[in-house]
Design an enzyme around this catalytic site. Sequence first.
Site, PDB file in Angstrom:
ATOM      1  N   LYS A   1       4.153   5.466   1.647  1.00  0.00           N
ATOM      2  CA  LYS A   1       3.896   6.409   1.404  1.00  0.00           C
ATOM      3  C   LYS A   1       3.383   7.425   2.487  1.00  0.00           C
ATOM      4  O   LYS A   1       3.263   9.023   2.938  1.00  0.00           O
ATOM      5  CB  LYS A   1       4.526   6.841   0.195  1.00  0.00           C
ATOM      6  CG  LYS A   1       2.743   6.345  -0.439  1.00  0.00           C
ATOM      7  CD  LYS A   1       3.033   6.206  -1.618  1.00  0.00           C
ATOM      8  CE  LYS A   1       2.220   6.052  -2.989  1.00  0.00           C
ATOM      9  NZ  LYS A   1       0.825   5.077  -2.099  1.00  0.00           N
TER      10      LYS A   1
ATOM     11  N   ARG B   1       0.997   8.381 -11.294  1.00  0.00           N
ATOM     12  CA  ARG B   1       1.291   6.935 -11.222  1.00  0.00           C
ATOM     13  C   ARG B   1       1.309   6.289 -12.713  1.00  0.00           C
ATOM     14  O   ARG B   1       1.231   4.941 -13.200  1.00  0.00           O
ATOM     15  CB  ARG B   1       0.224   6.313 -11.351  1.00  0.00           C
ATOM     16  CG  ARG B   1      -0.308   6.015  -9.497  1.00  0.00           C
ATOM     17  CD  ARG B   1      -1.254   5.862  -9.013  1.00  0.00           C
ATOM     18  NE  ARG B   1      -1.745   4.860  -7.883  1.00  0.00           N
ATOM     19  CZ  ARG B   1      -1.817   4.742  -6.706  1.00  0.00           C
ATOM     20  NH1 ARG B   1      -2.133   5.997  -6.524  1.00  0.00           N
ATOM     21  NH2 ARG B   1      -2.448   4.416  -5.683  1.00  0.00           N
TER      22      ARG B   1
ATOM     23  N   ARG C   1      -4.890  -2.074   7.970  1.00  0.00           N
ATOM     24  CA  ARG C   1      -4.854  -0.839   7.853  1.00  0.00           C
ATOM     25  C   ARG C   1      -6.737  -0.179   8.421  1.00  0.00           C
ATOM     26  O   ARG C   1      -7.292  -1.438   7.771  1.00  0.00           O
ATOM     27  CB  ARG C   1      -4.955  -0.358   6.321  1.00  0.00           C
ATOM     28  CG  ARG C   1      -4.696   1.322   6.268  1.00  0.00           C
ATOM     29  CD  ARG C   1      -4.320   1.530   5.091  1.00  0.00           C
ATOM     30  NE  ARG C   1      -4.580   2.026   3.906  1.00  0.00           N
ATOM     31  CZ  ARG C   1      -4.002   1.822   2.333  1.00  0.00           C
ATOM     32  NH1 ARG C   1      -3.222   2.427   2.579  1.00  0.00           N
ATOM     33  NH2 ARG C   1      -4.959   1.317   1.835  1.00  0.00           N
TER      34      ARG C   1
ATOM     35  N   ARG D   1     -10.945   0.211   3.807  1.00  0.00           N
ATOM     36  CA  ARG D   1     -10.859   0.811   2.617  1.00  0.00           C
ATOM     37  C   ARG D   1     -11.625  -0.053   1.428  1.00  0.00           C
ATOM     38  O   ARG D   1     -11.232  -1.356   1.631  1.00  0.00           O
ATOM     39  CB  ARG D   1      -9.741   1.291   2.298  1.00  0.00           C
ATOM     40  CG  ARG D   1      -9.910   2.437   2.324  1.00  0.00           C
ATOM     41  CD  ARG D   1      -8.082   3.569   1.849  1.00  0.00           C
ATOM     42  NE  ARG D   1      -7.748   2.889   0.775  1.00  0.00           N
ATOM     43  CZ  ARG D   1      -6.613   3.178   0.227  1.00  0.00           C
ATOM     44  NH1 ARG D   1      -6.186   3.777   0.494  1.00  0.00           N
ATOM     45  NH2 ARG D   1      -6.514   2.703  -1.319  1.00  0.00           N
TER      46      ARG D   1
ATOM     47  N   ARG E   1      -4.362  -3.945  -7.381  1.00  0.00           N
ATOM     48  CA  ARG E   1      -3.248  -2.391  -7.218  1.00  0.00           C
ATOM     49  C   ARG E   1      -1.797  -3.152  -7.654  1.00  0.00           C
ATOM     50  O   ARG E   1      -1.184  -2.385  -8.196  1.00  0.00           O
ATOM     51  CB  ARG E   1      -3.623  -2.466  -6.572  1.00  0.00           C
ATOM     52  CG  ARG E   1      -5.779  -1.801  -6.335  1.00  0.00           C
ATOM     53  CD  ARG E   1      -5.659  -1.281  -4.691  1.00  0.00           C
ATOM     54  NE  ARG E   1      -5.349  -0.307  -4.094  1.00  0.00           N
ATOM     55  CZ  ARG E   1      -5.427  -0.781  -2.661  1.00  0.00           C
ATOM     56  NH1 ARG E   1      -5.783  -1.453  -2.122  1.00  0.00           N
ATOM     57  NH2 ARG E   1      -4.883   0.423  -1.661  1.00  0.00           N
TER      58      ARG E   1
HETATM   59  P1  AMP Z   1      -4.021   5.176  -2.786  1.00  0.00           P
HETATM   60  O1  AMP Z   1      -4.323   6.166  -2.226  1.00  0.00           O
HETATM   61  O2  AMP Z   1      -2.993   6.022  -3.659  1.00  0.00           O
HETATM   62  O3  AMP Z   1      -3.910   3.727  -2.920  1.00  0.00           O
HETATM   63  O4  AMP Z   1      -5.270   5.147  -4.140  1.00  0.00           O
HETATM   64  C1  AMP Z   1      -6.555   4.301  -3.987  1.00  0.00           C
HETATM   65  C2  AMP Z   1      -7.112   4.777  -6.036  1.00  0.00           C
HETATM   66  O5  AMP Z   1      -7.555   5.394  -5.875  1.00  0.00           O
HETATM   67  C3  AMP Z   1      -6.198   3.983  -6.648  1.00  0.00           C
HETATM   68  O6  AMP Z   1      -6.160   2.744  -6.676  1.00  0.00           O
HETATM   69  C4  AMP Z   1      -7.139   4.736  -8.301  1.00  0.00           C
HETATM   70  O7  AMP Z   1      -7.628   4.309  -8.530  1.00  0.00           O
HETATM   71  C5  AMP Z   1      -7.481   5.755  -8.032  1.00  0.00           C
HETATM   72  N1  AMP Z   1      -6.063   7.364  -8.203  1.00  0.00           N
HETATM   73  C6  AMP Z   1      -5.185   7.416  -6.746  1.00  0.00           C
HETATM   74  N2  AMP Z   1      -3.871   8.721  -7.426  1.00  0.00           N
HETATM   75  C7  AMP Z   1      -4.288   8.181  -8.802  1.00  0.00           C
HETATM   76  C8  AMP Z   1      -3.508   8.875 -10.182  1.00  0.00           C
HETATM   77  N3  AMP Z   1      -2.363   9.860  -9.835  1.00  0.00           N
HETATM   78  N4  AMP Z   1      -3.505   7.606 -11.462  1.00  0.00           N
HETATM   79  C9  AMP Z   1      -4.527   7.299 -10.978  1.00  0.00           C
HETATM   80  N5  AMP Z   1      -5.577   6.491 -10.226  1.00  0.00           N
HETATM   81  C10 AMP Z   1      -5.125   7.763  -8.666  1.00  0.00           C
END
Ligand code: AMP
Length: 217
Positions: free
Chosen positions: A16, A92, A131, A162, A173
Amino acid sequence: MSAPVMIFLGTAGSGKGTQAQKLSENLDIVHLSTGDLLREARDNSTELGEAAESYIAAGDLVPDELILNLIKEKLSDDNIRSKGCILDGFPRTIAQAEGLSALLKTLNITLDKVFLFDISLEETIERLGGRRICATCQRIFHVKHNPATAANHPCDGELKIRVDDTEEKIRYRYKVYQEQTAPLIDYYSAKLVTLDAAASPDIIYNTIKGQIMALED
Ligand code: AMP
């Protein structure tokens, strides 16, 4: 017709973020990734970043209140109204979705579509293991499927893995997604477009673009 407002929903590694970046660049739509915003806050050691750091490292969700405050600030940007926006990785949880709905109502903005990037855990592990993210421009690459080159990565910044992309964290996750985020599929059923996220990136891109163009008709 007003500018398109969309949510990209899906597990980490579903593609995404990559699609959101490309659509945002090509169609001039604002891309709001809560993950990117949180990592930026963490790297700049802001108050939000320090509060979020341990959740990100553990693969847990950052508390809804912090996320909703962040989104409230970002959605007030006038560019959202004129260009539209892709919400990538937000909401989320159901609480975040309810908070978003209230915010959009206040701003008199309509949510057009929710794209679900559907993918298996096995595919997710394969993708996230390779990645790499540029520390400077935040572009996302994959060692095998989308390697960085002079053409697609002009800034040539350092490519990083990451902290939450280890297999153990990816599995965790995925579980967090199933428990806390998957209920949004029903919540948004009226606006949902399900994509086979294992399909080729070009097919997915064209499907989403087609849906955006149809909104403008
Ligand atoms: P992502 O880059 O979208 O995979 O997000 C990485 C991390 O950021 C996640 O595993 C959460 O710890 C935090 N995070 C990102 N977006 C959210 C959200 N909408 N709600 C809560 N935690 C978030």
